[in-house]
Design a protein around this motif. Structure first.
Motif, mmCIF file in Angstrom:
data_model
loop_
_atom_site.group_PDB
_atom_site.id
_atom_site.type_symbol
_atom_site.label_atom_id
_atom_site.label_comp_id
_atom_site.label_asym_id
_atom_site.label_seq_id
_atom_site.Cartn_x
_atom_site.Cartn_y
_atom_site.Cartn_z
ATOM 1 N N GLY A 24 4.990 3.404 -1.639
ATOM 2 C CA GLY A 24 4.030 4.320 -2.256
ATOM 3 C C GLY A 24 2.845 4.615 -1.361
ATOM 4 N N HIS A 28 2.277 8.202 0.526
ATOM 5 C CA HIS A 28 1.107 8.921 0.033
ATOM 6 C C HIS A 28 0.140 9.256 1.165
ATOM 7 C CE1 HIS A 28 -0.897 10.218 -3.619
ATOM 8 N NE2 HIS A 28 -2.019 9.998 -2.958
ATOM 9 N N ASP A 77 2.082 6.277 -7.230
ATOM 10 C CA ASP A 77 1.680 7.517 -6.573
ATOM 11 C C ASP A 77 0.581 8.215 -7.367
ATOM 12 O OD1 ASP A 77 2.193 9.549 -4.451
ATOM 13 O OD2 ASP A 77 2.686 10.780 -6.202
ATOM 14 N N HIS A 145 10.843 10.949 -3.792
ATOM 15 C CA HIS A 145 10.447 9.686 -4.414
ATOM 16 C C HIS A 145 11.633 9.009 -5.093
ATOM 17 C CE1 HIS A 145 6.172 8.988 -3.975
ATOM 18 N NE2 HIS A 145 5.944 10.269 -4.141
#
Length: 166
Positions: A24, A28, A77, A145
């Motif tokens: 994550g 990100h 996220d 994802h």
């Protein structure tokens, strides 16, 4: 071997947490070009570890691991986006003015996680505005994802299986 023993439970939960938070965080920061607040990453890691430890009582199959990992990755996220906007603003710069005066500086203190990674990708604000211009981007990001989450779940499942066979 009893994989529900306390020390193995903690190791399994720590590995799960490391995968969820690392995937994550890295994705990100790479996509936004903006570092994450340390407090946000730490709070997310503690919450994921606690949940994983509670659920690590027995061996889990691929479906159950994926059913937990993919939503947790998507949830992380969302939390990371909220933390970035609270600390750095929508444009990626430090937040000033009224938010700073009500204590956001406590949340945002301690530097950012992934700062070197964010600098490698260029300007965060320009990158995010370019990405959000295309409506298909949201679906592409969701698919990425889910795909990465399923691959990580497969990897964790194989590790669970190997540990149980020991």
């Amino acid at each position: 071997m009893d994989i529900s023993a306390t020390h193995l439970r903690a190791v399994r939960a720590a590995l799960f947490t490391a995968i969820v938070v690392t995937l994550g965080t890295a994705s990100h920061v790479l996509l936004s070009g903006v570092p994450l607040p340390t407090a946000t990453v730490t709070a997310t890691a503690v919450a994921v570890f606690a949940l994983a430890y509670l659920l690590a009582g027995r061996e889990r199959g691929f479906g159950r691991i994926a059913a937990l990992l993919v939503p947790l990755e998507l949830g992380a996220d969302t939390i990371f986006t909220t933390g970035q906007h609270a600390c750095y603003g929508p444009a990626g710069g430090p937040v000033t003015g009224p938010l700073r005066s009500v204590g956001w500086d406590v949340l945002c203190r301690g530097g950012g996680v992934g700062t070197p990674l964010g600098h490698m990708t260029g300007s965060g604000a320009a990158r995010v505005s370019t990405l959000l211009a295309d409506p298909a981007t949201a679906w592409l990001l969701l698919a990425a994802h889910v795909g990465v989450g399923l691959l990580a779940a497969l990897w964790l499942h194989r590790g669970e299986r190997a540990l149980a066979q020991l």
